[in-house]
Design an enzyme around this catalytic site. Structure first.
Site: not given
Lengths: 737, 737
Positions: A136, A149, A204, A259-262, A414, A434, A465
């Site tokens: 893309k 990448s 990334h 969720y994104y931290q792990r 996010h 939530d 929320h």
């Protein structure tokens, strides 16, 4: 000397100088990334001793044996995410890594030869490849094996480790071929070939720098390591260290949420461990006051009953047993020997085949685990820790409870528009919940497994929320950039014997509106219970409609006011900003002082929210599911407290867990709320809440003085009594029956 | 000789004569009901040996110690069910029983004295009592301590055992006072005082005869035992043995279903054990070919994953760990020594302090449990076993599955209008479900904890089940008497290596309409899976609208036809017979041959129902919750297949479990159905279903010959192949890729 030009901190200069000198003189021993030759010696001994490590080894070996019995497949890249060639190349790197491990432990060359042969096939194909046909152009740098990448970098992180593991089984010409035709151009493509990703302070970039940096160690290219650590131009403006500086708060909180931290953790932990094994003098795990270890620990803290708190775009079943955190906990135990990590490792029930994994396995075999301590804590958000905070309150009085309060930053793309929202958990379950992300991961029939359209139209919206919506418009009018630019403020946080209290506010979610919320999880040991106290204060420069939703998990049991249900027909509550997805099931206008809504959760307990309404609020009962043509949303329940034409309003309420519903043993206890009185008053900066519950009378006092420095013991009068408050929060028994 | 006059069966005559002679000469030893003096000797030894029995003893002792530290309270009866005096008298009998046990085991007289003192207080009060002030004159006989005589009888069942346990600690005058003023008049009131309950062949009668019969043993009144066994006039028309004859089928199925079966079990097991200990020559556990043990075993068989199948008025969380079944399993193990019962006892995790309980505890301590064998079985319904059947099909191919098929009788007042309905379970969860009862047991705010109005208006109605509704009218037009008078027929049932198949029919649910259904749970070991096959055949003398609902547990994933959702507004599907409680969420009219509906269950698996519609059926998607002003109903999902103006229709479908959704490990497998072809044909009595699934072609052949006697090996041709069918069911692989 140009490589040192960017070093301006003299202390850092010396350390790095030393590092560079050392690394230049190092002989490339193999393996020496996450797993070292020393590790391998102990691991080989352990596989013959019955125990967790040996089981894990034999389990993986069996799996690898099955897989290497199949022919090697290295297809010409063609498909995008989820497609055949994409998935095949993902499987290949995992398989090479696993086979490399089994080779080192079994010393059976067939495994090395399998990896070698696959690498040679890649080496043959790679020089011919152009960038991926499914790239893309606008959004991301392309890979060659993969459309983006990111996957390309992940491939290198695994493959360079696999290569390192089998290096000693290769001939000189094989080394030459694999390094020259594959690994060197691959690493250069990911670094010099795409500076915008490599230098980017973003997840990334972490994968790219981790892959290239580890390749630097293995291929004896210390310059690559320098660039991975300090940006391509070694300015320190990008690179792995800058990522450690920027992506985490000082306490190790990653602002996209757990969720994104792990997920982000994986390359940090992997490269960190490789740096430590190759150049211990860099003290990478002490960097920024040990932020890497803190990040691992914080990820654990951000869970309840094994699952991550589902803030922002989070899939709810993700928890502490995800593979990224298994690696993290393994490394953390290896570095600290803290037996609390063994408690988590036990729950994860997966052993990593590494030197640290061996330590974990042996300690678990010896039953050395100690309970991990979950704490009440405010994680400052943002790289300076001052862009609001994510607050976790916990109590064990009357059962395992947690309250999450979110005066935290937006959390990038996010993030959800949910400033000052909260969630509440008790006895293992979500009680005030939530929605998390609207997504069925990898389920093709559900929008290709991607985030569903309803993630934007509902899950991210404020009304999804448990926080105030002004005029049915989401915070920042749903503008992510505006959200990222404006964090709330954490006014204070304190945890003590009486419980935990915090306050946050934001003035930028809506123009001319100040939102301020105080939440407390208060221990009432006299009743073997807690209550959650909520005071939401809204002040505006003109009149607005104010909505405060509460999304509850369970079955409505009763209200203490007339609920006019829409029994014949349901309509959507609104037109947009998430309201279009809510069916209006009924409404009520409590005329009395206290309005109660009770529900029964699947955990067999009752919960009652008692709101101090004084006849001023309307309650709208909702169910998610309107305007959902593909049945994508879960049909969950909620209610919205609404006031209209207000410049100022306080939503005040108490959430009370109570009783037990046990149809199996045929008893029901305390199905009804015991709160009979709530009074709210202020004496200057003191907030005073008189609570009558189970015929007892309590006073909850909270010192809201903004300046923590000047906070000191304070005396005040209440009902002709003189009371003393030390710190921010105390509970006084006014009338103990 | 008058006491033998009723015995007309000569065999029975001799046995009973022997029994009466023996019992007349017996010295009343104490204790000698469920627990004997011999039991006590072994139990006393066991409490000092570490293990389950000792733990259970010390656990109960601690609890009793706390309770007897409180003053004795024997209030004048005043309140109805749930009220204070009602609950207090319930607690008292349990406490006396427990204290009696602890006395026998500890030999500490304080426990006996506590029971004695409480009995003396009852003895003082009882002679003064009139019938209970809250009695209901019309519906039931009243008690004196309780508003209904059922509770009164339960009081006696516990109390007579408590008295038996402490008898040896009483002085002659205490015995005199307790027996003359309390126990004798109490037993007479429950027998001679209310013949209509005592003689009734009904669960209430079982409690009364059990209480009075056991009192007969303890007070040395063999006549009372005779009356308890054979009716007050000893005619055998009522009494305990008649109850064993009538209330169970020959296989031990109780026609109200497992929820009430486990409740009914308690007095049967208790009195049965007491009879066996006092008069072993009655061979009570061999009575009617061992129906009592069969009843215990059947109760276990009627469960899946620890919970009872929720047919009729059933609260879904009831399962094998209910105290009644703990007693049942304990007695069953004591009598049979079958180690399969230990498997269940282990799951129950409760040890009864009795002689049999000791055997269970010791065997579990020795790890002697063997897996209990759950079977595919048709439980004939009705006292002759011929009033239809409740069919359970099970398979372990591809995971633990169960299919319940209900061509069973109405099941009296707690029965539902759900002839030929089915339920399906997989991997631990409900997949195709039954609503069970609409009730929140003992939750005062929910209609006093009684059956909710919606139990009648929804849960009992046909549309709430998974069976055909004709013209939106429930079976028997909702008339219980008509339902009780007309059972379906079980045409056949067979289980073999290919799976399990059964057929049932009923011609009386609607006038002029024949409903016939064949269900099969078919093993496909080639695919490591099963499918559930459903052929529902409706023939009528005039045209009707036919609806076949399917209530599924999970989130809709996809349909292979256009689903027009009602996104802006929802209305109720109908006006009455349960339809008024269903929101119509959307509908579709598949034009193709096969219509698919897929959903995702919480167990992480996908399920697809593929229906052979040939463009003839409309699909209505529903959610429960309309016309539910108090939010009493669970908002569950379903779809209804509908055809209009039909004299004959076959609803044919295949339910296929598939794939796995694992967001925690980030993979999704086989989210889409693999069924690509279904063809149904008949060759005389042979039903032939060609199934194409996962690119393989299977033929399922079912011999529907009504006469089982003439069933023999049969040869037939299909696609130019000659195939042989032994028995009723076989699967042939036509094209194994």
């Amino acid at each position: 000397m140009h490589c040192l030009a960017h070093l301006i901190n003299p202390k850092l200069l010396l350390t790095s100088l030393f590092a560079v000198l050392l690394s230049c003189s190092v002989h490339a021993a193999h393996p020496n990334l996450v797993i070292t030759d020393n590790d391998v010696q102990s691991m080989r001994q352990a596989i013959d001793v019955q125990g967790r490590f040996s089981s894990a080894y034999h389990g993986l070996k069996k799996q690898v044996d099955q897989q290497i019995a199949q022919p090697i497949t290295v297809p010409i890249p063609k498909d995008g995410g989820g497609g055949y060639t994409h998935e095949r190349h993902k499987k290949n790197y995992q398989l090479m890594y696993n086979a490399g491990i089994i080779y080192q432990l079994s010393q059976d060359k067939q495994y090395a030869h399998f990896v070698r042969d696959m690498l040679l096939q890649y080496a043959e194909m790679y020089p011919e490849l152009d960038v991926h046909p499914k790239r893309k152009v606008k959004s991301q740098n392309p890979g060659k094996l993969f459309w983006q990448s990111l996957n390309e970098a992940v491939w290198l992180v695994y493959t360079i480790q696999a290569y390192d593991l089998i290096h000693d089984a290769l001939s000189a010409s094989e080394v030459e071929q694999i390094e020259q035709q594959l690994l060197r151009p691959f690493a250069l493509f990911l670094s010099e070939g795409q500076p915008s990703t490599f230098n980017k302070v973003h997840n990334h970039g972490t994968w790219a720098t981790a892959g290239v940096g580890m390749a630097g160690y293995v291929l004896n290219e210390p310059e690559w390591v320098e660039k991975a650590l300090y940006d391509l131009d070694k300015s320190g403006k990008g690179g792995f260290l800058k990522q450690l500086d920027e992506l985490f708060s000082p306490q190790g909180y990653y602002n996209e949420g757990p969720y994104y931290q792990r997920y982000a953790l994986m390359p940090f932990v992997t490269f960190g461990k490789a740096i430590n094994n190759n150049e211990p003098q860099r003290n990478i795990f002490e960097y920024r006051d040990g932020v890497l270890l803190k990040a691992i620990d914080t990820t654990i803290q951000l869970s309840y009953n094994g699952l991550f708190f589902p803030i922002n775009d989070a899939i709810k079943s993700k928890g502490i047993d995800t593979i990224e955190l298994v690696h993290g906990v393994t490394v953390a135990y290896g570095l600290t020997g803290d037996p609390g990590y063994l408690d988590i490792a036990q729950k994860q029930d997966q052993i990593i085949l590494s030197g640290d994994g061996l330590k974990v396995a042996q300690a678990l075999d010896k039953n050395a685990a100690q309970p991990y301590q979950f704490k009440s804590v405010a994680f400052g958000d943002g790289n300076d820790g001052k862009q609001g905070a994510l607050v976790i309150m916990r109590s064990q009085v009357g059962g395992d409870q947690a309250l999450l309060f979110k005066p935290a930053g937006q959390g990038l793309g996010h993030g959800h528009f949910d400033k000052l929202t909260w969630q509440y958990y008790d006895h293992g379950n979500e009680i005030v919940s939530d929605y998390g992300a609207a997504r069925f991961l990898n389920v093709e029939a559900k929008y290709g497994g991607r985030y569903l359209p309803e993630n934007g139209s509902y899950a991210k919206q404020t009304v999804a929320h448990n926080t105030v919506v002004v005029d049915e418009i989401s915070h920042f009018d749903g503008n992510v950039d505006l959200g990222n630019a404006n964090a709330p403020t954490l006014n204070y946080f304190e945890t003590n014997q009486y419980g935990t209290v915090a306050s946050g506010e934001i003035h930028t979610a809506y123009q001319g509106v100040e939102l301020k919320r105080m939440l407390a999880l208060v221990n009432l040991p006299e009743l073997e219970s807690t209550i959650a106290l909520d005071v939401f204060d809204i002040r505006a420069d003109r009149q607005h409609q104010l909505d405060l939703p509460l999304h509850y998990q369970g079955q409505l049991i009763e209200t203490n006011f007339a609920l006019m249900a829409n029994t014949k027909q349901l309509s959507a509550l609104g037109e947009k900003n998430g309201y279009q997805h809510l069916w209006l099931k009924g409404q009520g206008k409590p005329e009395q002082e206290l309005a109660k809504v009770s529900w029964l959760n699947d955990n067999g307990r009752f919960y009652t929210q008692t709101s101090l309404v004084n006849g001023n609020e309307t309650f709208l009962f909702t169910q998610i599911g309107a305007n959902d043509p593909n049945f994508n949303l879960r049909n969950e329940q909620g209610f919205i407290r609404r006031v209209a034409n207000k410049k100022h309003h306080q939503f005040i309420s108490v959430l009370e867990p109570h009783g037990e519903y046990n149809p199996s043993k045929e008893y029901t206890l305390d199905a009804s709320s015991k709160v009979t009185g709530i009074e709210y008053s202020e004496q200057g900066d003191l907030a005073l809440i008189r609570l009558v519950i189970a015929d007892r009378e309590f006073l909850i006092a909270i010192n809201q003085l903004p300046d923590a420095e000047s906070l000191q013991s304070r005396t005040f009068n209440y009902q002709n009594k003189t009371l003393t408050l030390n710190g921010r929060l105390a509970v006084y028994v006014l009338n103990n029956q």
